[in-house]
Design an enzyme around this catalytic site. Structure first.
Site, PDB file in Angstrom:
ATOM      1  N   VAL A 169      39.236  40.099  38.955  1.00 42.10           N
ATOM      2  CA  VAL A 169      38.772  39.862  40.321  1.00 42.10           C
ATOM      3  C   VAL A 169      39.737  40.440  41.346  1.00 42.10           C
ATOM      4  O   VAL A 169      39.353  40.757  42.479  1.00 42.10           O
ATOM      5  CB  VAL A 169      38.590  38.336  40.544  1.00 42.10           C
ATOM      6  CG1 VAL A 169      39.930  37.597  40.467  1.00 42.10           C
ATOM      7  CG2 VAL A 169      37.892  38.038  41.857  1.00 42.10           C
ATOM      8  N   LYS A 170      40.995  40.614  40.969  1.00 42.85           N
ATOM      9  CA  LYS A 170      42.012  41.060  41.915  1.00 42.85           C
ATOM     10  C   LYS A 170      41.873  42.535  42.325  1.00 42.85           C
ATOM     11  O   LYS A 170      42.526  42.969  43.279  1.00 42.85           O
ATOM     12  CB  LYS A 170      43.406  40.818  41.340  1.00 42.85           C
ATOM     13  CG  LYS A 170      43.749  39.338  41.155  1.00 42.85           C
ATOM     14  CD  LYS A 170      43.808  38.597  42.471  1.00 42.85           C
ATOM     15  CE  LYS A 170      44.358  37.191  42.291  1.00 42.85           C
ATOM     16  NZ  LYS A 170      44.513  36.493  43.574  1.00 42.85           N
TER      17      LYS A 170
END
Length: 326
Positions: free
Chosen positions: A43-44
């Site tokens: 997700v980063k």
């Protein structure tokens, strides 16, 4: 032709996956946003892209420059991928308690990696503060500052939130996510609340995080600790400020293990510890709300980044745990 224009263009638009086992068990639609399918594996990637592009727009990051960050791993991995694609250097400061897989991957990708002892944020040797000093001392460098740079939550306000709204046709009853920097939870929650104020936005927290008591009691205090990486915080970051918290649900490490192994054995999903916290909180909420609700959470990264820990019998035994029987 549907051709992505490089690494950055491939970030986002991840599928929303129905978690069949737990959905069938609870009578709710429990949906996981498959962020492990981003090109950098987590997700980063979203925050990393927005942070770099925002610095470019402001003229802070110039050709040949260096991006410096203190990270538990995934943001650093996203940053170095994007730096490679855009021609920047990347220097990562990471606590030495993080998984070997993440540290090794950062080095393989080409980042300069400096490991430091894991100490509280108030300590000058904390990895976030060390990275800030290095950025200040390095010519033509920026500090990504993922905890307090609101480009982080804007990434999710502008991408994750709208994707979830579109993928569910606006039929969302609750959004849950664990908080590290707070960007994923806050940006997505802010967007969804604008669309429908009735959507419940709930923090999913491990033990050792002060966010749980902040939401429940208005105080930053914590009990216990957790083996999860990259989540749990002892302070309110800029990305968390003004975020809409309706409630918080806490999940133990033992429960986290049960959830990640069940996801693997029953649904074929190989995910990391924060996903176990997220799904665990989603299942608890589903049982509380009752059948017929749609609950969305994040599958933040792959279990491959934790094979020597959460998926290793000897490591688990050394911590007093065992592989759950699913």
């Amino acid at each position: 032709m549907e051709i992505k224009k490089g690494f950055a263009d491939a970030i986002g638009n991840t599928p929303l996956i129905r978690l069949n086992y737990y959905s069938d068990q609870t009578g709710c639609e429990i949906l996981g946003k498959a962020e492990f399918l981003n090109p950098g594996g987590s997700v980063k990637d979203r925050a990393a892209l927005f942070i770099i592009e925002e610095a470019e727009k402001k003229g802070l990051l110039k050709p040949g420059g260096t991006v410096v960050e203190g990270t538990a791993g995934n943001t650093g991995i996203g940053l170095v991928h994007i730096c490679n694609a855009k021609g920047y250097k990347c220097l990562i400061v990471i606590p030495d308690t993080q998984s070997k897989e993440k540290i090794d991957l950062l080095k393989t990708l080409g980042a300069e990696v400096r490991t430091v002892p894991a100490v509280p944020y108030k300590d000058p040797g904390n990895y976030v503060k060390v990275s800030a000093r290095i950025a200040e001392e390095t010519p033509n460098a920026i500090w990504a500052n993922q905890f307090d740079n609101v480009a982080n939550r804007l990434a999710h306000y502008h991408t994750t939130g709208p994707e979830i709204w579109r993928q569910t046709d606006g039929k969302v009853d609750a959004w849950l996510a664990s908080l590290g920097t707070g960007g994923t939870f806050s940006g997505t929650a802010m967007f969804l609340k604008e669309k429908n104020p009735k959507i419940k936005t709930i923090a999913a927290e491990p033990y050792g995080s002060a966010i749980y008591n902040f939401v429940k009691k208005g105080e930053l205090s914590s009990e216990g600790n957790s083996f999860t990486e990259g989540i749990g915080n002892g302070r309110i970051t800029e990305n968390m400020k003004d975020a809409p918290f309706d409630d918080a649900i806490r999940v133990t490490d033992e429960e986290c293990l049960e959830f990640i192994y069940t996801l693997l054995r029953k649904d074929g999903l190989f995910v990391g510890g924060s996903s176990g916290i997220n799904v665990g909180a989603a299942v608890k909420l589903a049982k509380e709300l009752g059948p017929g609700h749609t609950i969305v959470t994040i599958l933040a990264d792959s279990g491959a980044r934790y094979q020597s820990r959460l998926y290793d019998q000897d490591w688990l035994k050394s911590k007093g745990y065992s592989i759950p029987e699913v």
